[in-house]
Design an enzyme around this catalytic site. Sequence first.
Site, short mmCIF file in Angstrom:
data_model
loop_
_atom_site.label_atom_id
_atom_site.label_comp_id
_atom_site.label_asym_id
_atom_site.label_seq_id
_atom_site.Cartn_x
_atom_site.Cartn_y
_atom_site.Cartn_z
N ASP B 330 8.41 15.00 1.19
CA ASP B 330 8.42 15.76 2.44
C ASP B 330 9.04 15.02 3.61
OD1 ASP B 330 7.28 17.82 1.07
OD2 ASP B 330 5.26 17.54 1.87
N TYR B 415 2.83 24.58 2.11
CA TYR B 415 1.62 23.78 2.23
C TYR B 415 1.33 23.37 3.66
CZ TYR B 415 -0.65 23.04 -2.12
OH TYR B 415 -1.41 23.23 -3.23
N ASP B 473 -0.72 -1.44 8.70
CA ASP B 473 -0.37 -2.78 9.14
C ASP B 473 -1.54 -3.34 9.95
OD1 ASP B 473 0.62 -5.12 10.12
OD2 ASP B 473 2.39 -4.26 11.10
N ASP B 475 -3.62 -6.20 11.54
CA ASP B 475 -3.44 -7.57 12.04
C ASP B 475 -4.83 -8.08 12.35
OD1 ASP B 475 -0.71 -7.36 11.82
OD2 ASP B 475 -0.29 -7.44 13.96
N GLU B 516 3.22 -11.00 -3.62
CA GLU B 516 3.34 -9.55 -3.51
C GLU B 516 3.11 -8.85 -4.84
OE1 GLU B 516 6.37 -8.78 0.22
OE2 GLU B 516 7.26 -9.46 -1.67
N GLU B 585 11.73 -3.33 6.68
CA GLU B 585 10.92 -2.61 5.67
C GLU B 585 9.86 -1.81 6.41
OE1 GLU B 585 9.53 -5.54 2.88
OE2 GLU B 585 11.52 -5.81 1.99
N PHE B 607 10.57 -3.82 -2.08
CA PHE B 607 9.85 -4.63 -1.07
C PHE B 607 9.09 -5.78 -1.75
CE2 PHE B 607 9.05 -1.08 2.35
CZ PHE B 607 10.38 -0.72 2.28
N GLU B 612 7.33 -12.30 -2.64
CA GLU B 612 7.09 -13.33 -1.64
C GLU B 612 5.62 -13.75 -1.57
OE1 GLU B 612 10.00 -12.41 2.01
OE2 GLU B 612 9.31 -10.66 0.88
N ASP B 618 2.20 -12.13 7.92
CA ASP B 618 1.92 -10.80 8.49
C ASP B 618 1.95 -9.81 7.32
OD1 ASP B 618 1.68 -8.48 9.91
OD2 ASP B 618 3.41 -8.85 11.23
#
Lengths: 673, 673
Positions: B330, B415, B473, B475, B516, B585, B607, B612, B618
């Site tokens: 979408d 939808y 994200d 922090d 990762e 990213e 990614f 990594e 972060d």
Amino acid sequence: HMEHNDHSLVFADLSAVEYKQVRDYMWKQPDLNISKKATASPSENFIFLIDLRLPKKSDVLRYLDMNEKKPDREASVVVFYGSLGKIEEYVVGPLPQPTYRKTVTLQKYKTQPPINARPVTVGEYMQLFAFIHKQVFKNLTKLLLESFNVSKESILHPFEGMPRGVKSGDRRTWFAFFRDYSGMYIHPVGFEVLINHSNTNCEYWTVDKLMYNGQYFDTVEELKNKYEAGKIIKIVFTPIENYASLKPRVKPAEISPQQYYPQGQRFSVQKNQVLYLDWSFAFGLSSLTGMRVFDVRFKGERIAYEISVQEAMSVYGSITPGMMLTKFLDSSIGIGRFAHELVRGIDCPYTATYVDTYRYIDFNAAQRFRNSICIFEHDTGRPLRRHFFDFFHYGYGGMPNTALVLRTITSIGNYDYLWDFIFYQSGSIEAKVHATGYISSSYYVKGNLQFGHQVANHTIGNIHTHFVNFKVDLDVLGQKNIFQTKDMEFKEVEIPWVTGKKAKIPHLVEKLINTEQDAAMRYDRKTPRYLHIASNRTNRWGHHRSYRLQVFSFTGDHLPQTEPEEKSMSWARYKVAITKYKDDELTSSSLYSQNDMWSPAVDFSKFIEDNESIVQQDLVAWVTTGFLHIPHAEDIPNTVTVGNGGGVILRPHNYFDEDPSVNSPDAVYITPK
Amino acid sequence: HMEHNDHSLVFADLSAVEYKQVRDYMWKQPDLNISKKATASPSENFIFLIDLRLPKKSDVLRYLDMNEKKPDREASVVVFYGSLGKIEEYVVGPLPQPTYRKTVTLQKYKTQPPINARPVTVGEYMQLFAFIHKQVFKNLTKLLLESFNVSKESILHPFEGMPRGVKSGDRRTWFAFFRDYSGMYIHPVGFEVLINHSNTNCEYWTVDKLMYNGQYFDTVEELKNKYEAGKIIKIVFTPIENYASLKPRVKPAEISPQQYYPQGQRFSVQKNQVLYLDWSFAFGLSSLTGMRVFDVRFKGERIAYEISVQEAMSVYGSITPGMMLTKFLDSSIGIGRFAHELVRGIDCPYTATYVDTYRYIDFNAAQRFRNSICIFEHDTGRPLRRHFFDFFHYGYGGMPNTALVLRTITSIGNYDYLWDFIFYQSGSIEAKVHATGYISSSYYVKGNLQFGHQVANHTIGNIHTHFVNFKVDLDVLGQKNIFQTKDMEFKEVEIPWVTGKKAKIPHLVEKLINTEQDAAMRYDRKTPRYLHIASNRTNRWGHHRSYRLQVFSFTGDHLPQTEPEEKSMSWARYKVAITKYKDDELTSSSLYSQNDMWSPAVDFSKFIEDNESIVQQDLVAWVTTGFLHIPHAEDIPNTVTVGNGGGVILRPHNYFDEDPSVNSPDAVYITPK
Ligand SMILES: [Ca+2]
Ligand SMILES: [Ca+2]
Ligand SMILES: [Ca+2]
Ligand SMILES: [Ca+2]
Ligand SMILES: [Cu+2]
Ligand SMILES: [Cu+2]
């Protein structure tokens, strides 16, 4: 428009008057020699419990569906015969003037639960506390004063570990001690004692072990001597503020949002019957298993005969002895027993309808629990369904998602469980549990961080599981049902318009499950995503009319099956297990499971051992949910309900020909022009 | 008491004035030759999208945390160069007077998305509909009249399948036709055509295939001839009532329960900033990805830099060509784009605060969407925490669970997704999605029951998945975080007080995940039960301060990795994946993923391909949730929200030293006397 009727009374809990009728009848039996004391000692004969004896399902259905006679009202009576060293269960009836008592213990459990399988009564607790005081506390005054500030004015409180031993017949309980604070459960002091109270005569009880600051001692003497000789690592008392206090730290400010019924209440409660829009049901509260509903109907059609709480179980890990082996089975203590008054505006909305309940358990009279069930219509704050459209046509249709909630909250020692049954306008029913209250904790001694996090001064919040079992006796268009699973599978197909090209696309995979063992959906294996109790009858589009069970769960692992205690919680193996209904398989656990976990009076796995056919049978779904709890600092003072729960939604799936909420008066439609 | 500030404006969506400034700047560029038409044809150059270019995270943090200069406001501009056969993305700034445009396409995607990766614009749709009318409908008047009652007064509407082909560069779309009803999506007629519109010049378009009543034809001529010769199985038009109608069937009755704020609103909205008790955050709505919040703080401390919707994906199964290969992404069409006006009392409470949004997409001017975001405090109807105690101490403490809800609802064709971010007084944040609206359906032809259930006359509700991806994200006390997992394991220990006896007890098992790939928690494997983004800093009790991600999900299987389209939805492999934050990213999907699934501009799995280190970095958590949808009769007319959703709760876990709700003014304490 529906009207109340008396049909639900067939499921009604016993009234205060009825409890008294049964008690007095039992007291009058000359051969039973039952104590009339409020709290009898373990060596006496004592009526532990009087509860409604549910009439036989077949009798109830003949009454409800075929207008035959109403089944007699009967009571279930549990007597602990301390003088004889045995437990007996009776059916007493008919009410209001009982004329018979039938011994049903053996028939009900296929075994005679040994006397030490009984729960600890208030009478036994009084003896235990006196025993501990005399045998332990009196002999350790110096240690207790220096370590814990124990004096005439300042005491400690005990919290027990369970089971009470490691094999059948054991009744040896670790008592861990806690500061005399509200919320003591998170104030462990590092002192625990093991009491052997297996004899019903407390003269024979013994102190079998003591743990002080992580060190074990065989006798009170040994501890005392070593302490006084300075041969052990001492705990030195330090005062501490009560971080367990629930007292507000700030003044109230603006009040939080509240709900109201602008044009009045849209549901009605009469005795134990609720009517709400298209819904009707009976409700009740078993002292042992807790909240339950019966004869749940939507638009007059029965969806479920019974939905009920069965058991709440927790398994703990710790290095401290009181908690090391702890496995709680709450229905053996009584879940419904601890349904106390609900606080308006917090436990339920101010505008809820509150209902009193009456129970007879571990006391010589029925007790009233004011406002211990609440019923309210709740605005979930989102639409039940909606669509906005501006392609080709323009408009909007939708309706709010308001639902009826039936709730109790049971405070079983440290923990509070919220039990909700929720009735939606789309024909779904949700059974939901949330946990709050205090965690169980242990004193921080070396090695205990393997079992949890430190959450306060010297306090470990120990890792544990929460497992809850619901009984879901759906009757989808009658009792004869089938169990179906549905899921997706990718299969490769040729693409008709691209020569030689294949693609994997999702297919619907449906299965009819034939036997109980194939229908036992173990938590440690992959479960099909859709589980259905279905009728052989089809809806307008030719599909089996069914209700789907959608389980919300964050459970940990319940207990390896190799452990001898596992039999007492074998229901927890299965996310969902389907059994053929039987009159003698009414509950997945029992009053005697906690204190005889090794030979439990009910071992759920036996229900499916005979692997009966479940095709066109009266089916019962046993649903397990819960969550793994790794306590953290934010569990202090209380665990929050956000994210700490589980449940099951029972959803119509091809049961109707379309969503029944299309007929709701709450629907709204907006068009331009 | 918190006060509003201007900090949130750094995240604010572009205003109507700003959109115009950017558009005019682009229109003025002499070398670009951009059309000013409202709907340009595919062969022209057209500004498809103007949206906020989020300032770089490091710049924002220097501004917010170190009082450095506020980053420039910039726009992201997407231009489709029909005349050149290419797509270009620009950064235009600084606002309010743009002076530069930078081409960023290659930098952003490391590839130049081919022109056919672009979404279909309104201009292209107009040409497509005209083409179909002329090439198909005009030549099949008899068939269309007899089969579907098509005439000047009575038309059909198209619904597209996606992707538009089977390999990169393809732009061949199946259009399935539906009755001219509101809710057409569940009125398929059994007629579908495959149009090749890969050339930007519509002169070159062709009809490549037709499907009528399950039979395929290479040309319009072939279908016409065979139909007229009576060589095919015909559909004979029959009128049918519109079962898709959302019009209420009964009159309104008593209104449903409503919420109000007895002493006023306890939250405040100023521009794009919300303050609510201890919470503050900025919010916005990306035309492509939808709702998002930034700089989410609790008691002034940032918990999350960004929480945002990333993608909503569905994979369908069918025997009909228009849906057989359908896989919707979408965000390539625009999720936030379809956030329309919310209806008071249904979509959100009457007492919510409603906010307008402005967007510039697929049109030559910014458009206002009135009341398209709502914000309200909601009473969940249960306590946040409570404990009733009558052992040793007597009393009650508790508080209601009210929470702030930030909501949009996006109607993407059939939808409707409800998107909620919910802020609790216990410091938890929930990101939640519910699905409602119309299912996609297909005409009932032989073999189609392998792919779903019949839900209406000649209508199959096809099996499909709903997968939703959130970017989280967090922090936690700054950007440098670690990723930890916690779970339970049974281990055997000796019982210290029973010689020779062992027992299996639950242990806490904690792991630090280093890379990762180890942190990519695949849906097809067992995931540790507790997932934490943690700081190296510890709370008062010595434990890593962390937020836990608790995912609620009922997903099906997303797509086998062997399928060439899977790359475009590789985020769906993972319940949770953790990446090291990178400025390039920013999103897990892209505007170009839908129409070039085979070489998507963003392949999330890349990614984590470089694997990594995620220790003291972060970190960004990418969370996938959703549900398997096997449509059933009750999906008619609309799917209900009950049970049809998913989400993630971000919960403090040793982040605080105790539950922060102890400081709430809503807390209540009751003692006897
Ligand atoms: Ca059986
Ligand atoms: Ca049944
Ligand atoms: Ca990486
Ligand atoms: Ca981060
Ligand atoms: Cu717990
Ligand atoms: Cu769906």
